[in-house]
Enzyme design. Structure first.
Site, PDB file in Angstrom:
ATOM      1  N   LYS A   1       1.098   4.146  -2.850  1.00 57.66           N
ATOM      2  CA  LYS A   1       0.754   5.543  -2.543  1.00 57.66           C
ATOM      3  C   LYS A   1       1.947   6.472  -2.770  1.00 57.66           C
ATOM      4  O   LYS A   1       1.773   7.605  -3.233  1.00 57.66           O
ATOM      5  CB  LYS A   1       0.226   5.661  -1.108  1.00 57.66           C
ATOM      6  CG  LYS A   1      -1.108   4.926  -0.887  1.00 57.66           C
ATOM      7  CD  LYS A   1      -2.213   5.463  -1.773  1.00 57.66           C
ATOM      8  CE  LYS A   1      -3.579   4.880  -1.443  1.00 57.66           C
ATOM      9  NZ  LYS A   1      -4.640   5.395  -2.318  1.00 57.66           N
TER      10      LYS A   1
ATOM     11  N   TYR B   1       0.826  -1.216   0.000  1.00 60.48           N
ATOM     12  CA  TYR B   1       0.000   0.000   0.000  1.00 60.48           C
ATOM     13  C   TYR B   1       0.863   1.270   0.000  1.00 60.48           C
ATOM     14  O   TYR B   1       0.633   2.202  -0.768  1.00 60.48           O
ATOM     15  CB  TYR B   1      -0.902  -0.043   1.234  1.00 60.48           C
ATOM     16  CG  TYR B   1      -1.916   1.061   1.356  1.00 60.48           C
ATOM     17  CD1 TYR B   1      -3.124   1.008   0.665  1.00 60.48           C
ATOM     18  CD2 TYR B   1      -1.694   2.146   2.200  1.00 60.48           C
ATOM     19  CE1 TYR B   1      -4.072   2.016   0.805  1.00 60.48           C
ATOM     20  CE2 TYR B   1      -2.630   3.154   2.350  1.00 60.48           C
ATOM     21  CZ  TYR B   1      -3.822   3.084   1.647  1.00 60.48           C
ATOM     22  OH  TYR B   1      -4.764   4.082   1.796  1.00 60.48           O
TER      23      TYR B   1
HETATM   24  P1  NAP Z   1     -13.477   2.175   1.221  1.00 57.49           P
HETATM   25  O1  NAP Z   1     -14.463   2.751   2.162  1.00 57.49           O
HETATM   26  O2  NAP Z   1     -12.987   0.790   1.414  1.00 57.49           O
HETATM   27  O3  NAP Z   1     -14.065   2.335  -0.277  1.00 57.49           O
HETATM   28  C1  NAP Z   1     -13.312   1.884  -1.351  1.00 57.49           C
HETATM   29  C2  NAP Z   1     -13.988   2.249  -2.645  1.00 57.49           C
HETATM   30  O4  NAP Z   1     -13.166   1.781  -3.729  1.00 57.49           O
HETATM   31  C3  NAP Z   1     -15.338   1.612  -2.815  1.00 57.49           C
HETATM   32  O5  NAP Z   1     -16.203   2.508  -3.467  1.00 57.49           O
HETATM   33  C4  NAP Z   1     -15.040   0.420  -3.722  1.00 57.49           C
HETATM   34  O6  NAP Z   1     -16.119   0.009  -4.542  1.00 57.49           O
HETATM   35  C5  NAP Z   1     -13.966   1.008  -4.604  1.00 57.49           C
HETATM   36  N1  NAP Z   1     -13.185  -0.034  -5.267  1.00 57.49           N
HETATM   37  C6  NAP Z   1     -12.565  -1.116  -4.728  1.00 57.49           C
HETATM   38  N2  NAP Z   1     -11.962  -1.836  -5.685  1.00 57.49           N
HETATM   39  C7  NAP Z   1     -12.215  -1.199  -6.870  1.00 57.49           C
HETATM   40  C8  NAP Z   1     -11.863  -1.441  -8.216  1.00 57.49           C
HETATM   41  N3  NAP Z   1     -11.124  -2.499  -8.564  1.00 57.49           N
HETATM   42  N4  NAP Z   1     -12.303  -0.582  -9.165  1.00 57.49           N
HETATM   43  C9  NAP Z   1     -13.079   0.501  -8.825  1.00 57.49           C
HETATM   44  N5  NAP Z   1     -13.425   0.785  -7.566  1.00 57.49           N
HETATM   45  C10 NAP Z   1     -12.994  -0.051  -6.603  1.00 57.49           C
HETATM   46  O7  NAP Z   1     -12.148   3.075   1.160  1.00 57.49           O
HETATM   47  P2  NAP Z   1     -11.865   4.572   1.681  1.00 57.49           P
HETATM   48  O8  NAP Z   1     -11.375   4.497   3.062  1.00 57.49           O
HETATM   49  O9  NAP Z   1     -13.011   5.449   1.346  1.00 57.49           O
HETATM   50  O10 NAP Z   1     -10.603   4.931   0.777  1.00 57.49           O
HETATM   51  C11 NAP Z   1     -10.713   5.729  -0.394  1.00 57.49           C
HETATM   52  C12 NAP Z   1      -9.315   6.118  -0.833  1.00 57.49           C
HETATM   53  O11 NAP Z   1      -8.671   6.858   0.223  1.00 57.49           O
HETATM   54  C13 NAP Z   1      -8.400   4.933  -1.135  1.00 57.49           C
HETATM   55  O12 NAP Z   1      -7.545   5.245  -2.218  1.00 57.49           O
HETATM   56  C14 NAP Z   1      -7.587   4.811   0.145  1.00 57.49           C
HETATM   57  O13 NAP Z   1      -6.350   4.179  -0.092  1.00 57.49           O
HETATM   58  C15 NAP Z   1      -7.429   6.264   0.519  1.00 57.49           C
HETATM   59  N6  NAP Z   1      -7.114   6.478   1.916  1.00 57.49           N
HETATM   60  C16 NAP Z   1      -7.976   6.088   2.895  1.00 57.49           C
HETATM   61  C17 NAP Z   1      -7.643   6.319   4.231  1.00 57.49           C
HETATM   62  C18 NAP Z   1      -8.543   5.945   5.372  1.00 57.49           C
HETATM   63  O14 NAP Z   1      -8.122   6.109   6.523  1.00 57.49           O
HETATM   64  N7  NAP Z   1      -9.755   5.468   5.125  1.00 57.49           N
HETATM   65  C19 NAP Z   1      -6.418   6.924   4.541  1.00 57.49           C
HETATM   66  C20 NAP Z   1      -5.571   7.298   3.528  1.00 57.49           C
HETATM   67  C21 NAP Z   1      -5.932   7.083   2.214  1.00 57.49           C
HETATM   68  P3  NAP Z   1     -17.130  -1.186  -4.059  1.00 57.49           P
HETATM   69  O15 NAP Z   1     -17.991  -0.540  -3.008  1.00 57.49           O
HETATM   70  O16 NAP Z   1     -17.866  -1.562  -5.273  1.00 57.49           O
HETATM   71  O17 NAP Z   1     -16.256  -2.260  -3.490  1.00 57.49           O
END
Ligand code: NAP
Length: 254
Positions: A167, A163
């Site tokens: 990133k 990851y």
């Molecule tokens: P999340 O709640 O797990 O949601 C992930 C999203 O990505 C869902 O809409 C999912 O769709 C979609 N997805 C998964 N696999 C996919 C694919 N192959 N093609 C298209 N869409 C796909 O994640 P989140 O926490 O909101 O994270 C969003 C972004 O922020 C990510 O890039 C993550 O790395 C980054 N981020 C998150 C955090 C945190 O603390 N949460 C921190 C730093 C960075 P489905 O619903 O259809 O599965």
């Protein structure tokens, strides 16, 4: 959500693609851009009901959106996604590369499949979507691309070799593409969230983590969306490119 009155909308008539917008941070971004009057393509991988709910919420509030299923790590599906958006709205103004997954485990236990799956979506997916959308933006001679990175790509995190590599790669990619596209009026920036309350983090909360967050709490998806909205919609953001903005409660202070 509430769509702003037309006279206040900063993205009226613009078209945005938000990858991974069915849940979490992507969902909050889709709602926020729609509130500013953007027509939003709500991309998702498998959660069709959740994506349909995001679209229904936007339409009920007077905005416009479509749900588009595509695994953005696959080139044919990314091409189909941008084709569908062009068929519906004939332009692409904003791309938010938000879709992401984790497959956390320590290096010696990390299988090649765990490495590959995360690199394929979190890094190659950013490349594929940016390449497809920028073709359209280059013709328009305008566009805003916003990549969701992570503090893990800046400071590393045990258990997240795949990851954090993806990133960190996204941050390097952002800076390079910002330089390649700048002369055509396209800005490219990254947002690096810290620890945000979503499905991705629901199983790993602990008091230990809070020790590393100066503001003493987890972030909200809406707080990340606020930064994306600034980069997509604010007039001042026209002069910002190749930058990384941390929304992390102070975890990383450069
Ligand atoms: P999340 O709640 O797990 O949601 C992930 C999203 O990505 C869902 O809409 C999912 O769709 C979609 N997805 C998964 N696999 C996919 C694919 N192959 N093609 C298209 N869409 C796909 O994640 P989140 O926490 O909101 O994270 C969003 C972004 O922020 C990510 O890039 C993550 O790395 C980054 N981020 C998150 C955090 C945190 O603390 N949460 C921190 C730093 C960075 P489905 O619903 O259809 O599965």
């Amino acid at each position: 959500m509430e769509v702003l009155p037309e006279s206040l909308q900063r993205l009226r008539g613009q078209v945005a693609i938000v990858t991974g917008a069915s849940r979490g941070i992507g969902r909050a971004i889709a709602l926020d851009l729609a509130a500013e009057g953007a027509n939003v393509a709500v991309n998702y991988a498998s959660s069709n009901t959740a994506a349909d709910q995001v679209v229904a919420e936007i339409i009920a509030a007077g905005g416009d959106a479509i749900a588009l299923s595509a695994d953005v790590s696959k080139v044919d599906q990314v091409d189909a996604l941008t084709t569908s958006v062009m068929e519906k709205w004939s332009r692409i103004d904003i791309l938010v590369n938000n879709a992401g997954i984790t497959r956390d485990t320590l290096l010696l236990r990390m299988k090649l499949e765990d490495w590959q799956a995360v690199i394929d979506l979190n890094l190659t997916g950013v490349f594929l979507c940016t390449k497809a959308a920028s073709k359209i933006m280059l013709k328009q001679r305008s566009g805003r691309i916003i990549n969701i990175a992570s503090v893990a790509g800046q400071m590393g995190n045990p258990g997240q070799a795949n990851y954090s590599a993806a990133k960190a790669g996204t941050i390097g990619f952002t800076k390079t593409i910002a330089k390649e596209l700048a002369s055509r009026g396209i800005t490219v920036n990254a947002v690096a969230p810290g620890f945000i309350t979503t499905d991705m983090t629901k199983d790993i909360k602990s008091d230990d983590i809070l020790k590393y967050i100066p503001l003493g709490r987890y972030g909200l998806p809406e707080e990340v969306a606020g930064m994306v909205k600034f980069l997509a919609a604010d007039a001042a953001a026209a002069y910002i490119t190749g930058q990384v903005f941390n929304v992390d409660g102070g975890m990383v202070m450069a």
